[in-house]
Design an enzyme around this catalytic site. Structure first.
Site: not given
Length: 387
Positions: A148-150, A177, A181, A220
């Site tokens: 994920s880009s987070c 989260y 990842k 989301h």
């Protein structure tokens, strides 16, 4: 709520940054398998798509099937609990898997991440550890982990390059989260380095499309907007039966949302910027990445300086502009209200996607078109047959 840069999780990240500082240029490229010695993704491969019932997993199944990969293995959550180590090891022992697409994850928006932080870090860590370790134990050499880009710092330079990983504090609203990842990336790196596997990783931007979650607690931003504007439109039309059917299909309508209908209230200022990618484009990119030779994958990974690849559209917009696109697609005639007391999240999230684009991959579905298609699916037009 802890501030960025404080607390045990941030201390862990500081330690992790130091621990990997000498190895950041190592990764899945530094294994013992020759770049030219392993075949690419083959129609004969027995491919396990973990998480096939979710939005990303179902898109992967559609894409693989459309390209002639028919030997697919899938299991629902009721059939296989990926957080159960014993069950996952037994599954891999029975199934003789050749390739894994690891799309299974506990996901959600800001509200879900803030409400269930322990669930987000625990469940994602267990899924990643069990699938990656069990795949290695069963002799699986090829795996793709979807992150994920987070994973990038809250105040990351824009656009975000893969080299920015672990360069600063994370956004606090989804830090657990994100840590999970990041651990998935490092798991793939570690198994490649120690065992010579060919485990790869891609970091997608915000995804949307058929199969998305429209639960207003868990969803989301984009699917939440679709549903809120749709409910507002139905309320303006006096279609209370339509609202009842929507609730039966997509879950309870929170009281604060119901009370304001036909008005629509959105979270935050709307000034933060986000990038979006249709899930079918993401699935296509995943197949491309798994087909790459080791040499080409190394090229996509900044010539081996990192071990994973960003996947996105390379374009972003404000949340207010996104609301305008969704409102137009749904046909809701009023301007939304904005609750600026609610968190915005990271100020901007735009991925640098030049690594994959330099090999010729480009997304095909524009955002306005993708939103229209997703709303059509939401209404039921695409429920039984999606791209």
């Amino acid at each position: 709520m802890q501030e960025a840069g404080t607390g045990p999780t941030s201390a862990f990240l500081a330690w992790l940054r130091e621990a990997v500082s000498q190895r950041i240029h190592q990764g899945s490229m530094t294994h013992t398998v020759s770049d030219r010695s392993c075949p690419n993704l083959s129609p004969e491969d027995r491919i396990f798509v973990a998480g096939h019932c979710g939005m990303v997993g179902s898109a992967l199944v559609r894409r693989l099937s459309s390209e002639g990969y028919e030997n697919l293995v899938t299991c629902s959550r009721n059939e296989l609990d990926l957080s159960d180590q014993k069950a996952v090891r037994e599954f891999f022992g029975r199934q003789k898997i050749s390739v894994v697409f690891l799309a299974a994850a506990r996901v959600g928006g800001i509200l879900a991440n803030m409400s269930y932080p322990a669930d987000f870090i625990y469940q994602n860590l267990m899924i990643e550890c069990n699938v990656i370790d069990s795949a290695w134990r069963a002799g699986v050499q090829r795996l793709l982990f979807l992150g994920s880009s987070c994973i990038y710092p809250r105040d990351c330079p824009q656009p975000m390059r893969e080299e920015h990983l672990l360069s600063g504090p994370l956004e606090t609203t989804n830090e657990p989260y994100a840590v999970a990842k990041i651990a998935g990336i490092k798991l793939c790196e570690a198994y490649n380095r120690q065992y010579g596997t060919r485990y790869r990783a891609v970091m997608p931007t915000n995804l949307y499309g058929p199969g998305d979650r429209f639960d207003l607690v868990q969803s989301h931003v984009l699917p939440a907007m679709i549903r809120k504007f749709h409910l507002g439109k139905l309320a303006l039309q006096g279609d209370w039966e339509g609202i009842r059917k929507d609730e039966a299909r997509y879950g309870a309508i929170p009281e604060d949302v119901r009370r304001l209908l036909p008005e629509v209230l959105l979270w935050g200022t709307g000034r933060v910027r986000r990038e979006f990618l249709h899930v079918d484009d993401m699935a296509a990119a995943c197949v491309v990445v798994m087909r790459l030779s080791d040499e080409d994958y190394r090229t996509a990974c900044r010539d081996g300086r990192v071990s994973f690849v960003n996947v996105g559209s390379g374009e972003d917009m404000t949340i207010r502009d996104l609301a305008g696109l969704v409102r137009e697609a749904v046909g809701y005639p009023r301007e939304p209200l904005w609750d600026e007391s609610r968190p915005d999240g990271t100020p901007r999230k735009l991925l640098d996607v030049s690594g994959l684009k330099r090999l010729g991959w480009e997304p095909k579905i524009g955002l306005a078109e993708g939103i229209r298609k997703t709303y059509g699916w939401y209404l039921g037009a695409g429920e039984t047959e999606t791209r």
